[in-house]
Design a protein around this motif. Structure first.
Motif, PDB file in Angstrom:
ATOM      1  N   LYS A  92       0.832  -1.193   0.000  1.00 24.40           N
ATOM      2  CA  LYS A  92       0.000   0.000   0.000  1.00 24.40           C
ATOM      3  C   LYS A  92       0.881   1.264   0.000  1.00 24.40           C
ATOM      4  CE  LYS A  92      -3.991   1.660  -0.129  1.00 24.40           C
ATOM      5  NZ  LYS A  92      -4.633   1.509  -1.419  1.00 24.40           N
ATOM      6  N   ARG A  93       1.890   1.236   0.838  1.00 21.11           N
ATOM      7  CA  ARG A  93       2.789   2.392   0.975  1.00 21.11           C
ATOM      8  C   ARG A  93       3.470   2.716  -0.367  1.00 21.11           C
ATOM      9  NH1 ARG A  93       4.666   6.843   2.252  1.00 21.11           N
ATOM     10  NH2 ARG A  93       6.842   7.159   2.792  1.00 21.11           N
ATOM     11  N   THR A 116       1.468   9.455  -5.576  1.00 22.84           N
ATOM     12  CA  THR A 116       1.867  10.807  -5.186  1.00 22.84           C
ATOM     13  C   THR A 116       2.892  11.381  -6.154  1.00 22.84           C
ATOM     14  OG1 THR A 116       1.633  10.016  -2.924  1.00 22.84           O
ATOM     15  CG2 THR A 116       2.617  12.193  -3.223  1.00 22.84           C
ATOM     16  N   ASN A 173       1.019   4.120  -2.808  1.00 24.01           N
ATOM     17  CA  ASN A 173       0.751   5.518  -2.486  1.00 24.01           C
ATOM     18  C   ASN A 173       1.857   6.424  -3.001  1.00 24.01           C
ATOM     19  OD1 ASN A 173      -1.707   5.247  -1.310  1.00 24.01           O
ATOM     20  ND2 ASN A 173      -0.906   4.988   0.774  1.00 24.01           N
TER      21      ASN A 173
END
Length: 706
Positions: A36-37, A44, A40
């Motif tokens: 998930k990180r 971004t 993200n």
DNA sequence: TTGCCTCGAGATCA
DNA sequence: CTCGAGGCAA
């Protein structure tokens, strides 16, 4: 500028990292949280890239961006299994393994644009379009155009599948280009992944221009200078050179920019755009940069205002533009208008006046071409123009030279026509020195001394020396060994020059009797080079009839006609026996071409040449294996009347593709006559000779079934 | 027509 | 290291 520069540095860091990573074979269990990180971070970074490059409206500082970028790199470094190809860190791959760029066919050809240089031509363009559209029943008193600046760079095509960049190609000849995917991936303005996945078409081809800003160019050249390397002549060459690097790591360090201008293939969907301008907006939403200066205009007069406005703006821009482009906005109208062979009818490039410079004529030489035509060429004082040094300009022919009144010593105005070929525009009589002399018209060939004649009504001067003229001989040999002819690799101009000057080669047949030791004694030739050349020559002995016919250099017979003759005659024997009247019946052969062919073969000297070549082991395949199977091979077809579904030209092309010859007149040798609407006298003629006749439906049936 | 990249091979020098 | 050839782009 310097902000961009920071990003290239990040690119370099990425390069070093992925070299290391790729060698590790770690397979660490990854927690969903970590996945998930990373996701993200991807999102971004993509978002910030988009804001920075496409919207020019960054919301975070460069430092913050770099921090996020490094976070991602660290994570990926620790967990290689999380690296995906569209990660912002993965712009630079490894050095291209297969040393050449792969050639790939464009699914929709990348056409070039018609050019206009003045208002008059532009009005005519607009008028033509209106007439065409009117005849299609479209009311179009005022046409809607999209106007955009024409960037001076290199055209490429980007193919996205499911929103991911899959392939990048150069324009090439418009039909096929080179695969430069790994280099395109290093350009930060080119998204590796499109935004708004749900909305974007499954297949999307984006077309645009890669270019370098003036500032980027200066900076790059300063860099090259510091490293003691050669500087680039102009931004466009720097762009082209950067894209052709085998090591994409080098490309990554070049300040390349990208701007999209159209869409090629794309999957369709319910709300597919109806206007070109809508496409441009969609591209922006998908994260693809398009020109911020495009405008939609009503009518051609408004386009002219746009032109004037851009012309004024030109000097303030940070990049070169060589004109503006107008495109019909309505995609349906575009489709109705269609294309001519090299360019769409619905678009035009309105070019800015070419840069002009003064130079001095140091002399005029006559160049002797392959067929003996003498062309006057002005030797100029080397002059910078449009980023390149021009020292020669062709004067085309004597008439042209006299019309412009060119004398040696004259001060002249030159420009690069169409931004490529140097053209001498005018002489300044006021600056003509008293000693200047008109250019003498030669009566003998400057190379071989043979008589020069000027045939009635022809503008060209011609040397009568034939192959005893060294200039003509050299060029015939160059033509014979060129890629599309006998394809002798390694036989370049310099070498031919020496072979002819040594008198080792007096005709093409002599190429097949060269001595290895003698060859190796030439300057810049060793045993190895001599061997390679002889192998290449040996290799060329196995050839095809088309290549041979083309290679002979018969006047007016190029690649296309050579292919046509092979298809029709199959053997050299048959071609040599054909008379002019028969040749003229072939579609694509006129009286001039027919005359050229028969007089070539009537020449005893040429006949001997061919038997010599055969004796020396030259063999040619009389069927052409380089094209698809020929199911109508040997048949002769004639078309009469109007066809409903195809133009006559299209029909003929289809038939030729299947190996048939297409003639325009009925004779006893004709196998089949296609009868369309309102047939002419050919039908009656065919009837008498008992030739098979078929109608359009049967014809189409036959085309599909064969 | 010019300029750029890449490759192979010859030339030059240590 | 340098050159020629060949291919490419505008």
């Amino acid at each position: 500028m310097y902000q961009h520069y920071n990003y290239w540095l990040s690119g370099l860091v990425a390069y070093c990292f992925c070299e290391v990573v790729s060698e590790q074979v770690l397979d660490i269990m990854t927690s969903p949280k970590l996945v998930k990180r990373v996701e993200n971070l991807h999102a971004t970074l993509h978002e910030h890239n988009y804001r920075y490059y496409v919207l020019a409206d960054p919301v975070i500082s460069d430092q913050d961006y770099d921090k996020l970028f490094q976070d991602l790199q660290t994570l990926e470094h620790q967990n290689p299994s999380l690296i995906s190809t569209d990660s912002p860190t993965q712009r630079v791959g490894s050095i291209a393994k297969d040393r050449l760029f792969r050639r790939v066919t464009h699914r929709i050809p990348m056409l070039s644009l018609q050019n206009v240089f003045d208002q008059q031509a532009l009005l005519e363009f607009d008028h033509r379009l209106k007439q065409r559209l009117q005849s299609e029943g479209i009311d179009c008193r005022v046409l809607q155009y999209v106007c955009e600046p024409k960037l001076d760079g290199v055209a490429i095509s980007l193919f996205y599948r499911q929103g991911r960049l899959e392939q990048a190609l150069t324009r090439g000849d418009g039909h096929a280009g080179e695969d430069i995917t790994s280099n395109a991936r290093t350009i930060r303005l080119i998204p590796l992944k499109l935004r708004h996945q749900g909305y974007c078409p499954g297949e999307l081809e984006v077309r645009g221009e890669v270019y370098i800003s003036r500032q980027g160019f200066e900076h790059l050249n300063q860099q090259m200078l510091n490293r003691n390397e050669r500087v680039f002549a102009n931004p466009r060459n720097a762009t082209a050179g950067s894209l052709r690097q085998l090591d994409s790591g080098i490309t990554a360090q070049r300040p390349l920019l990208f701007c999209a201008y159209s869409v090629g293939i794309h999957s369709t969907w319910v709300n597919a755009p109806k206007l070109h301008s809508q496409w441009l907006e969609i591209l922006v939403e998908l994260g693809v940069p398009v020109s911020r200066d495009y405008e939609v205009k009503q009518g051609i007069e408004a386009c002219m205002d746009y032109y004037k406005q851009q012309l004024l703006k030109r000097t303030t821009l940070d990049h070169d533009i060589d004109g503006v482009v107008y495109k019909i906005d309505d995609l349906h109208q575009q489709q109705l208008l269609g294309s001519v062979s090299h360019a769409p009818r619905w678009a035009v490039a309105h070019k800015f006046p070419a840069e002009e410079t003064m130079s001095i004529v140091k002399g005029v030489d006559y160049q002797v071409g392959r067929t003996g035509v003498l062309t006057p060429v002005a030797r100029l004082k080397p002059t910078q123009i449009g980023g390149v040094t021009v020292s020669n300009a062709t004067l085309h022919n004597i008439d042209e030279m006299q019309r412009k009144d060119v004398c040696v010593g004259d001060t002249v105005t030159i420009r690069r026509a169409g931004d490529v070929i140097p053209e001498l525009i005018s002489v300044s009589l006021a600056k003509r020195p008293s000693y200047s002399q008109p250019v003498p018209i030669p009566t003998t060939c400057p190379v071989c001394g043979a008589r020069v004649v000027r045939f009635d009504k022809l503008v060209a001067l011609r040397c009568l020396g034939g192959l005893s003229c060294k200039a003509q001989l050299k060029q015939s040999i160059q033509h014979f060994s060129s890629r599309k002819a006998l394809n002798i690799d390694g036989l370049g101009v310099q070498l031919i020059e020496q072979l002819v000057d040594q008198q080792w080669v007096r005709n093409v047949a002599d190429l097949y009797q060269l001595d290895k030791n003698k060859l190796a004694s030439l300057p810049r030739m060793g045993m190895k080079s001599a061997e390679n050349l002889l192998t290449a020559i040996e290799h060329s002995k196995q050839t095809t009839l088309t290549r041979l016919i083309y290679g002979l250099g018969i006047r007016e017979v190029g690649e296309v006609t050579a292919e046509l003759l092979t298809r029709h005659f199959h053997t050299l024997q048959a071609l040599m026996q054909a008379d002019a009247a028969y040749l003229e019946q072939l579609d694509g052969v006129g009286s001039v071409v027919a005359q050229s062919i028969t007089s070539f073969f009537a020449e005893p000297h040429n006949q001997k040449q061919l038997t010599d070549l055969q004796k020396l082991g030259l063999v040619w395949l009389e069927e052409n294996p380089e094209t698809s199977p020929k199911l109508l091979q040997g048949q002769i077809w004639v078309l009469t009347g109007r066809l409903r579904t195809l133009s006559r030209e299209q029909a003929a092309t289809r038939l030729r593709a299947l190996g048939a010859s297409v003639l325009t007149q009925i004779s006893s040798r004709v196998t089949t006559l296609v009868v369309g609407e309102a047939p002419g006298s050919k039908q009656g003629h065919a009837e008498k000779l008992g030739i098979e006749q078929i109608n359009e439906a049967e014809f189409l049936e036959r085309l599909v079934s064969t």
